[in-house]
Design an enzyme around this catalytic site. Structure first.
Site, PDB file in Angstrom:
ATOM      1  N   CYS A 171       0.841  -1.205   0.000  1.00 34.86           N
ATOM      2  CA  CYS A 171       0.000   0.000   0.000  1.00 34.86           C
ATOM      3  C   CYS A 171       0.876   1.255   0.000  1.00 34.86           C
ATOM      4  O   CYS A 171       1.990   1.246   0.488  1.00 34.86           O
ATOM      5  CB  CYS A 171      -0.863   0.017   1.253  1.00 34.86           C
ATOM      6  SG  CYS A 171      -1.826  -1.473   1.466  1.00 34.86           S
ATOM      7  N   ARG A 226       4.946  -0.328  -6.176  1.00 33.27           N
ATOM      8  CA  ARG A 226       4.874  -1.101  -4.925  1.00 33.27           C
ATOM      9  C   ARG A 226       3.836  -2.210  -4.992  1.00 33.27           C
ATOM     10  O   ARG A 226       3.769  -3.059  -4.115  1.00 33.27           O
ATOM     11  CB  ARG A 226       4.543  -0.163  -3.760  1.00 33.27           C
ATOM     12  CG  ARG A 226       5.589   0.896  -3.488  1.00 33.27           C
ATOM     13  CD  ARG A 226       5.030   2.039  -2.668  1.00 33.27           C
ATOM     14  NE  ARG A 226       4.565   1.595  -1.380  1.00 33.27           N
ATOM     15  CZ  ARG A 226       5.225   1.820  -0.230  1.00 33.27           C
ATOM     16  NH1 ARG A 226       6.367   2.477  -0.264  1.00 33.27           N
ATOM     17  NH2 ARG A 226       4.760   1.403   0.914  1.00 33.27           N
ATOM     18  N   TRP A 236      -3.146  -2.689  -1.321  1.00 36.34           N
ATOM     19  CA  TRP A 236      -2.836  -4.089  -1.680  1.00 36.34           C
ATOM     20  C   TRP A 236      -3.650  -4.923  -0.700  1.00 36.34           C
ATOM     21  O   TRP A 236      -3.372  -4.907   0.501  1.00 36.34           O
ATOM     22  CB  TRP A 236      -1.338  -4.340  -1.540  1.00 36.34           C
ATOM     23  CG  TRP A 236      -0.861  -5.655  -2.055  1.00 36.34           C
ATOM     24  CD1 TRP A 236      -0.894  -6.085  -3.348  1.00 36.34           C
ATOM     25  CD2 TRP A 236      -0.275  -6.724  -1.305  1.00 36.34           C
ATOM     26  NE1 TRP A 236      -0.342  -7.341  -3.445  1.00 36.34           N
ATOM     27  CE2 TRP A 236       0.034  -7.760  -2.212  1.00 36.34           C
ATOM     28  CE3 TRP A 236       0.039  -6.894   0.035  1.00 36.34           C
ATOM     29  CZ2 TRP A 236       0.625  -8.962  -1.815  1.00 36.34           C
ATOM     30  CZ3 TRP A 236       0.642  -8.087   0.440  1.00 36.34           C
ATOM     31  CH2 TRP A 236       0.911  -9.094  -0.478  1.00 36.34           C
ATOM     32  N   ASN A 269      -1.963   2.053   6.060  1.00 38.32           N
ATOM     33  CA  ASN A 269      -1.136   0.873   5.728  1.00 38.32           C
ATOM     34  C   ASN A 269      -0.962   0.088   7.010  1.00 38.32           C
ATOM     35  O   ASN A 269      -0.769   0.670   8.074  1.00 38.32           O
ATOM     36  CB  ASN A 269       0.248   1.306   5.207  1.00 38.32           C
ATOM     37  CG  ASN A 269       0.183   1.935   3.838  1.00 38.32           C
ATOM     38  OD1 ASN A 269      -0.867   1.913   3.193  1.00 38.32           O
ATOM     39  ND2 ASN A 269       1.292   2.501   3.390  1.00 38.32           N
ATOM     40  N   GLY A 270      -0.997  -1.246   6.917  1.00 36.61           N
ATOM     41  CA  GLY A 270      -0.791  -2.060   8.115  1.00 36.61           C
ATOM     42  C   GLY A 270      -2.027  -2.890   8.416  1.00 36.61           C
ATOM     43  O   GLY A 270      -2.934  -3.006   7.591  1.00 36.61           O
ATOM     44  N   GLU A 311      18.123 -18.673  -6.289  1.00 41.57           N
ATOM     45  CA  GLU A 311      17.773 -17.321  -6.729  1.00 41.57           C
ATOM     46  C   GLU A 311      17.346 -17.310  -8.194  1.00 41.57           C
ATOM     47  O   GLU A 311      16.365 -16.660  -8.560  1.00 41.57           O
ATOM     48  CB  GLU A 311      18.959 -16.379  -6.486  1.00 41.57           C
ATOM     49  CG  GLU A 311      18.799 -14.966  -6.995  1.00 41.57           C
ATOM     50  CD  GLU A 311      17.615 -14.208  -6.396  1.00 41.57           C
ATOM     51  OE1 GLU A 311      16.992 -14.703  -5.432  1.00 41.57           O
ATOM     52  OE2 GLU A 311      17.261 -13.143  -6.935  1.00 41.57           O
ATOM     53  N   LYS A 360      13.705 -16.005  -9.471  1.00 41.32           N
ATOM     54  CA  LYS A 360      13.547 -14.977 -10.506  1.00 41.32           C
ATOM     55  C   LYS A 360      12.604 -15.469 -11.584  1.00 41.32           C
ATOM     56  O   LYS A 360      11.684 -14.785 -12.000  1.00 41.32           O
ATOM     57  CB  LYS A 360      14.903 -14.624 -11.129  1.00 41.32           C
ATOM     58  CG  LYS A 360      15.828 -13.842 -10.266  1.00 41.32           C
ATOM     59  CD  LYS A 360      15.478 -12.377 -10.066  1.00 41.32           C
ATOM     60  CE  LYS A 360      14.583 -12.034  -8.943  1.00 41.32           C
ATOM     61  NZ  LYS A 360      14.941 -12.268  -7.596  1.00 41.32           N
ATOM     62  N   GLU A 394       8.834 -16.019 -10.336  1.00 41.63           N
ATOM     63  CA  GLU A 394       8.044 -14.869  -9.866  1.00 41.63           C
ATOM     64  C   GLU A 394       7.676 -13.907 -10.993  1.00 41.63           C
ATOM     65  O   GLU A 394       6.740 -13.131 -10.854  1.00 41.63           O
ATOM     66  CB  GLU A 394       8.746 -14.129  -8.740  1.00 41.63           C
ATOM     67  CG  GLU A 394       9.990 -13.365  -9.109  1.00 41.63           C
ATOM     68  CD  GLU A 394      10.523 -12.575  -7.912  1.00 41.63           C
ATOM     69  OE1 GLU A 394       9.736 -12.080  -7.104  1.00 41.63           O
ATOM     70  OE2 GLU A 394      11.745 -12.460  -7.790  1.00 41.63           O
ATOM     71  N   HIS A 451      18.496 -37.495  -5.214  1.00 43.79           N
ATOM     72  CA  HIS A 451      17.621 -38.047  -4.170  1.00 43.79           C
ATOM     73  C   HIS A 451      16.170 -37.657  -4.395  1.00 43.79           C
ATOM     74  O   HIS A 451      15.452 -37.322  -3.461  1.00 43.79           O
ATOM     75  CB  HIS A 451      18.117 -37.552  -2.805  1.00 43.79           C
ATOM     76  CG  HIS A 451      19.542 -37.910  -2.553  1.00 43.79           C
ATOM     77  ND1 HIS A 451      19.936 -39.145  -2.093  1.00 43.79           N
ATOM     78  CD2 HIS A 451      20.685 -37.217  -2.770  1.00 43.79           C
ATOM     79  CE1 HIS A 451      21.262 -39.194  -2.014  1.00 43.79           C
ATOM     80  NE2 HIS A 451      21.735 -38.035  -2.413  1.00 43.79           N
ATOM     81  N   LYS A 475       6.258  -5.231  -3.981  1.00 46.20           N
ATOM     82  CA  LYS A 475       7.692  -4.956  -3.850  1.00 46.20           C
ATOM     83  C   LYS A 475       8.140  -5.066  -2.402  1.00 46.20           C
ATOM     84  O   LYS A 475       9.246  -5.491  -2.127  1.00 46.20           O
ATOM     85  CB  LYS A 475       8.017  -3.552  -4.377  1.00 46.20           C
ATOM     86  CG  LYS A 475       9.522  -3.232  -4.362  1.00 46.20           C
ATOM     87  CD  LYS A 475      10.327  -4.240  -5.140  1.00 46.20           C
ATOM     88  CE  LYS A 475      11.809  -4.000  -5.042  1.00 46.20           C
ATOM     89  NZ  LYS A 475      12.607  -5.109  -5.620  1.00 46.20           N
TER      90      LYS A 475
HETATM   91  C1  AGP Z   1      12.600 -11.101  -4.729  1.00 48.16           C
HETATM   92  O1  AGP Z   1      12.716 -10.978  -6.135  1.00 48.16           O
HETATM   93  C2  AGP Z   1      11.176 -10.956  -4.243  1.00 48.16           C
HETATM   94  N1  AGP Z   1      10.597  -9.765  -4.720  1.00 48.16           N
HETATM   95  C3  AGP Z   1      11.028 -11.171  -2.756  1.00 48.16           C
HETATM   96  O2  AGP Z   1      11.395 -12.497  -2.485  1.00 48.16           O
HETATM   97  C4  AGP Z   1      11.869 -10.250  -1.839  1.00 48.16           C
HETATM   98  O3  AGP Z   1      13.231 -10.586  -1.935  1.00 48.16           O
HETATM   99  C5  AGP Z   1      11.425 -10.500  -0.397  1.00 48.16           C
HETATM  100  O4  AGP Z   1      10.078 -10.116  -0.287  1.00 48.16           O
HETATM  101  C6  AGP Z   1      12.266  -9.748   0.636  1.00 48.16           C
HETATM  102  O5  AGP Z   1      12.142  -8.362   0.426  1.00 48.16           O
HETATM  103  P1  AGP Z   1      13.174  -7.386   1.203  1.00 48.16           P
HETATM  104  O6  AGP Z   1      14.549  -7.713   0.718  1.00 48.16           O
HETATM  105  O7  AGP Z   1      12.730  -6.013   0.824  1.00 48.16           O
HETATM  106  O8  AGP Z   1      13.024  -7.657   2.662  1.00 48.16           O
END
Ligand code: AGP
Length: 608
Positions: free
Chosen positions: A2, A27, A74, A100-101, A481, A485, A488, A504, A603
């Site tokens: 948000c 965001r 959001w 927000n929250g 990682e 990528k 997501e 395994h 984000k």
């Molecule tokens: C990574 O590409 C994602 N967007 C997500 O996993 C992100 O790394 C995670 O939410 C942690 O965010 P932060 O580093 O802002 O704490």
């Protein structure tokens, strides 16, 4: 996540609100709205979906006034509909709230308010706040807000306006960031500096528990008892260009290509090559405190958790201190072993991830010293940690983290180098690592100069339904990682696995339809990885290898190969992760996915 924006001054508020909301679109959100104080009443306009729909609603029925608040939501409580979009109004429409929250005792408060005759028009927790402020209003908006917050359990970043006490915005922060923007005859409130940067660089970051009363000519910051507080005025030192796309098709691509500079920025003034060590100004750990550390916990989420795994291997190999890497969401709810000789490293690009913030607070409560590796200056984690290493990667707009990841790895290397040289690492080895760090920016440029090779590979595999990523040692987290990528942003199922562990179970998945990415630079475990490549080849897997030299051992085994420059083993993740970022990006683009704002993702995940 948000976004909150508020304006109060002498100009029409609506354009500032819409512009600010647009600056925060990255965001992630699913509805938006504004509330403007127009004379004796508050006018709201809200819309589900993108801000363009809100703009259409306003064009159809303009709102006029010089004080107002806006919000991108959001959804956490209730579906993303107009009915649930913020701002929310009190029963008599005299109070509007954006928030927000999460109000954790919203149900109990809703029941109490219903008994007093209030009717609820949404499914949200936020609406409770609007009615509560109305209920407790006795002539001062800030007093009513303070009274209401005393009834509330949970987290909030909120902004409130009222037609009964016009000419002010009351804001409050607990667990969700807020800052005041200082203008000339006008002031702003926002959850993100990018929302107001076009109008001011002078900001005041609110602290936990702060309540602010903002007028056109100034602001006051109060504590929960309405006593005045003084807060520092900060200067924002990055510019809007940094958050524009700069000619790239997507923010994510821009940020991938920024990595030579951002890695350089992460090291700027911090590498002491001649002594093979580093200088970290914000560490806030004396020599004795550093030497007293006998165990380290690294806690994070998502991509930041992957860089934590790399940090674990760096620190254990060079500093000989035991390291535990913990998912923040798990750490905070188990009974972890933490002592006053524990250092808790907290990694977060946004500095606002709720689970990571809570894990840091839990580690502090148990006596650990905390060290934040954070990108966003002034973020909550950065303000609450005991010491910090800023990533200096600039705003990361794309939801998929790229430049922050490589800067996290570099920051971990800098910390490791400093600690290791105090704990016996030779100056020779230290100098070798320092020089390898200094070489990274140009090596990244070399990798990026061949991005087209990854685009060609992406063309081959854009329709694959699954992917397997395999790596060993420090490149196992790179495999994780790379898989994250891809999944997501392209929505292809992808799994990262330790290369040897594939035998395994996952080996059952291998056939000619399964692309298998091996992260296989020529490091200490390269020969072992070659054996795993052979195992996959024997089962007709399609093999993509990220490797670092012309490897006869791989000849005839791999279908596609991308070379990265050689560096010290512990730094290979910085170089090996970049072709995987590109692979994910190009596949997602070829699949028509929304690369910068993938579905369901935000984000910064500021809710549990
Ligand atoms: C990574 O590409 C994602 N967007 C997500 O996993 C992100 O790394 C995670 O939410 C942690 O965010 P932060 O580093 O802002 O704490």
């Amino acid at each position: 996540m948000c976004g909150i924006i508020g304006y109060i001054g002498s100009k029409p508020a609506t354009p500032f609100l819409i512009e600010g909301l647009k600056r925060m679109e990255y965001r992630g959100y699913d509805s938006a709205g504004v509330a403007v104080c127009g004379g004796a009443e508050i006018i709201t306009r809200r819309a589900a979906g993108k801000i363009a729909r809100l703009e259409a609603a306003i064009a159809a029925r303009p709102v006029v006034g010089t004080c107002g608040v806006g919000h991108t939501r959001w959804a956490t409580h209730g579906p993303p509909t107009e009915r649930n979009a913020h701002p929310h109004l009190s029963g008599d429409d005299s109070v509007a709230v954006v928030h927000n929250g999460i109000i954790e005792n919203a149900n109990a408060l809703r029941a109490l308010l219903r008994e007093k005759g209030y009717e609820f028009r949404s499914d949200t927790d936020t609406e409770v706040l609007a009615h509560l402020v109305q209920e407790l209003y006795e002539g001062s908006l800030e007093a009513a807000v303070l009274s209401a917050l005393r009834e509330v359990e949970g987290t909030y970043g909120l902004a409130v306006v009222s037609s009964r006490d016009p000419g002010k915005i009351v804001a409050a922060r607990k667990g969700s960031p807020l800052l005041i923007g200082i203008g000339d005859g006008e002031h702003f409130i926002a959850s993100d500096a990018s929302a107001i940067l076009a109008h001011t660089r002078q900001v005041v970051y609110l602290d936990e528990g702060d309540v602010a009363v903002i007028t056109a000519d100034g602001y006051r910051v109060l504590d929960v008892n309405a006593l005045p507080l003084s807060r520092r005025v900060d200067q924002i030192d990055w510019d809007l260009g940094a958050i524009e796309r700069g000619g790239y098709a997507h923010f994510m691509l821009k940020e991938i290509f920024e990595q030579p500079q951002t890695v350089e920025n992460a090291m700027r003034g911090r590498v002491i090559a001649d002594d093979g060590t580093s200088k970290l100004g914000g560490l806030n750990l004396s020599h004795d405190q550093l030497m007293a550390i006998d165990n380290i916990i690294i806690t994070a989420c998502g991509t930041s958790w992957h860089s934590a795994l790399i940090g674990e291997m760096m620190i254990e190999e060079l500093c000989r201190i035991p390291v535990e890497v913990e998912y923040a969401s798990e750490f905070r709810y188990r009974n972890p072993i933490v002592t006053d000789r524990t250092l808790c490293i907290v990694i977060s690009q946004s500095g606002e991830t709720a689970d990571t913030l809570a894990a840091m607070r839990e580690a502090k409560r148990r006596g650990a010293r905390t060290l934040g590796l954070v990108n966003v200056v002034g973020s909550t984690i950065a303000r609450e940690d005991d010491g910090g290493i800023y990533l200096h990667a600039g705003p990361e707009i794309g939801v998929a983290s790229t430049k922050a990841f490589t800067s996290q790895v570099v920051a971990l290397a800098l910390f490791t180098l400093k600690l290791a040289r105090k704990r016996g690492l030779s100056v020779t080895r230290g100098i070798e690592i320092a020089h390898a760090l200094a070489a990274l920016p140009d090596q990244i440029r070399d990798v990026l100069s061949r991005a087209d090779q990854m685009e060609q590979i992406a063309e081959e595999f854009k329709r694959a339904p699954n992917f397997l990523y395999l790596g060993r040692g420090v490149n196992f987290p790179v495999a994780l990682e790379g898989a994250l990528k891809l999944k997501e942003i392209s929505y292809i199922h992808a799994e990262g696995y330790p290369a040897a562990e594939m035998k395994h179970g996952p080996i059952a998945l291998i056939d000619e339809m399964m692309p298998v990415v091996f992260v296989a630079p020529h490091d200490a475990v390269f020969e072992k990885v070659v054996s795993n490549v052979q195992e996959v080849k024997a089962r007709k897997g399609n093999i993509i290898a990220i490797t670092s030299r012309d490897e006869p051992a791989l000849a005839g085994l791999v279908d596609y190969e991308f070379r990265i420059p050689e560096t010290v083993d512990l730094l290979t993740p910085v170089l090996a992760s970049i072709p995987l970022q590109l692979l994910a990006y190009y596949i997602a683009v070829k699949r028509g996915a929304n690369v910068d704002q993938p579905r369901n993702l935000a984000k910064s995940v500021t809710v549990e």
